[in-house]
Design an enzyme around this catalytic site. Structure first.
Site, PDB file in Angstrom:
ATOM      1  N   GLU A  38     -39.015 -21.026   3.203  1.00  0.00           N
ATOM      2  CA  GLU A  38     -37.928 -20.225   3.769  1.00  0.00           C
ATOM      3  C   GLU A  38     -38.381 -19.479   5.020  1.00  0.00           C
ATOM      4  OE1 GLU A  38     -34.624 -19.803   2.942  1.00  0.00           O
ATOM      5  OE2 GLU A  38     -34.952 -21.576   1.693  1.00  0.00           O
ATOM      6  N   CYS A  80     -22.397 -29.964   9.132  1.00  0.00           N
ATOM      7  CA  CYS A  80     -21.697 -28.889   9.850  1.00  0.00           C
ATOM      8  C   CYS A  80     -22.634 -28.287  10.893  1.00  0.00           C
ATOM      9  CB  CYS A  80     -21.215 -27.820   8.858  1.00  0.00           C
ATOM     10  SG  CYS A  80     -20.037 -26.640   9.561  1.00  0.00           S
ATOM     11  N   CYS A 100     -17.355 -33.930  10.819  1.00  0.00           N
ATOM     12  CA  CYS A 100     -16.325 -33.476   9.878  1.00  0.00           C
ATOM     13  C   CYS A 100     -15.839 -34.594   8.958  1.00  0.00           C
ATOM     14  CB  CYS A 100     -15.154 -32.877  10.641  1.00  0.00           C
ATOM     15  SG  CYS A 100     -15.585 -31.386  11.580  1.00  0.00           S
ATOM     16  N   CYS A 148     -17.783 -34.490   5.798  1.00  0.00           N
ATOM     17  CA  CYS A 148     -17.900 -33.198   5.121  1.00  0.00           C
ATOM     18  C   CYS A 148     -17.034 -33.135   3.863  1.00  0.00           C
ATOM     19  CB  CYS A 148     -17.509 -32.078   6.080  1.00  0.00           C
ATOM     20  SG  CYS A 148     -17.628 -30.433   5.340  1.00  0.00           S
ATOM     21  N   CYS A 196     -11.022 -26.917   5.269  1.00  0.00           N
ATOM     22  CA  CYS A 196     -11.680 -26.161   6.325  1.00  0.00           C
ATOM     23  C   CYS A 196     -10.683 -25.756   7.403  1.00  0.00           C
ATOM     24  CB  CYS A 196     -12.814 -26.999   6.933  1.00  0.00           C
ATOM     25  SG  CYS A 196     -13.648 -26.212   8.325  1.00  0.00           S
TER      26      CYS A 196
END
Length: 348
Positions: free
Chosen positions: A35, A190, A197, A200, A206
């Site tokens: 991370e 995204c 899209c 997605c 969305c």
């Protein structure tokens, strides 16, 4: 019913990334390290650094016991070196106060240097399956578009709205997979420019996709022209091929890293070099520009070959003549390492 999470997890089962090195095993130390490395850095770049780092420092205690030069050398090239120093200090604090482990309490974890709320949530969700939302850059982009939220996501009011949505979408089950899934969606589908899209799982709901706003959401940060600074880097190389390096101070860019001595410009370089060694005629090497987040740095490298070290400029804690074979053991700024690695090729 959490339709957002259900759709995302179904997509993840077929398209998500499940073979990243920090997922096997997916323990708290490896998740934390990944991370921190992934902040401001893409997965494809991080993988090699992560593997080298855990091979040398496989546990939190090993990281805590390492000296700073070792940590910075392993980090060298990733940039944003404050992340590495925070990582090192947080490991030491975990040994001092948490029995050598990352705490499982969100507030205690977020209080460690360099972690914060989103990273703490990612560690607890992925390593322990605990239900905590995350809100990194990828997640902000997904949620901003999905909910059609205008305004720069870094603004406090916008960020608060995004945290509410992040929490409402985070499921009680399969939290680790969901956390990875929403990061994957932002990183691979995204994306910032020209999102895919049609691929997605959230496209039908969305708002940005529905209203043709994917090119304008998230709202860009208000523009600010970054200044340009200039300096000369001095490459003093003695007859044994050693390069004079200096450790930078505790504040400013590249703080704590080993770098080259500097002069304000090429004209003042000979005088600056003469204060460090007996030098001959300087050779100007190809200039380059390094871009930081807040300014551009124009660098003119000047080589002083066959420099003769002065007795008063000997090795000490913040200065050393370094053989080429020892460079890999030091934390060097990426452009300095590249310059030294390519030195034989750029000389006439």
């Amino acid at each position: 019913m959490n339709r957002f999470a259900d759709e995302l997890l179904r997509w993840f089962d077929h398209h998500g990334r499940k073979d990243l090195p920090w997922q096997h095993p997916r323990d708290a130390y490896r998740v934390w390290l990944s991370e921190i490395m992934l902040q401001q850095t893409q997965v494809v770049t991080v993988i090699g650094y992560f593997q080298r780092f855990v091979e040398r420092l496989p546990t939190l205690r090993a990281l805590a016991d390492a000296d700073e030069d070792t940590v910075l050398a392993l980090w060298s090239g990733l940039g944003y070196y404050r992340r590495a120093r925070f990582l090192h200090r947080a490991a030491q604090l975990c040994v001092e106060h948490h029995g050598g482990n990352l705490p499982r309490d969100l507030d205690a974890l977020a209080a460690l240097p360099g972690i914060g709320r989103s990273t703490a949530g990612a560690i607890l969700a992925q390593a322990h399956g605990m239900r905590f939302p995350i809100l990194d850059g990828n997640v902000k982009r997904v949620l901003t578009r999905y909910h059609g939220i205008a305004g720069f996501p870094g603004e406090s009011a916008i960020e608060k709205r995004l945290w509410v949505h992040a929490d409402e979408h985070t499921p009680a089950k399969r939290t680790a997979d969901y956390t990875q899934a929403i990061m994957d969606l932002g990183a691979t589908v995204c994306v910032r420019s020209k999102p895919a899209c049609t691929l997605c799982p959230q496209a039908a709901s969305c708002i940005a996709h529905r209203d043709g706003l994917t090119a304008t959401l998230p709202t860009a940060k208000p523009g600010k022209k970054i200044p340009t600074r200039s300096l000369a880097m001095l490459l003093l190389r003695d007859a044994r091929g050693r390069i004079l390096l200096e450790r930078r101070g505790p504040v400013g860019v590249w703080s704590g890293l080993w770098s080259l001595p500097e002069a304000s410009d090429a004209d003042s370089a000979p005088a600056a070099a003469a204060g460090l060694a007996r030098v001959g005629k300087p050779d100007a090497l190809p200039a380059f520009t390094h871009v930081f987040s807040h300014y551009r740095l124009d660098v003119s490298p000047i080589l002083f070959d066959h420099a003769a070290p002065l007795n008063r400029v000997s090795d000490r804690a913040d200065r050393r003549w370094c053989a080429p074979g020892d460079l890999a053991t030091l934390g060097l700024p990426a452009p300095v390492r590249t310059l030294l690695d390519n030195l034989p090729e750029i000389l006439p």
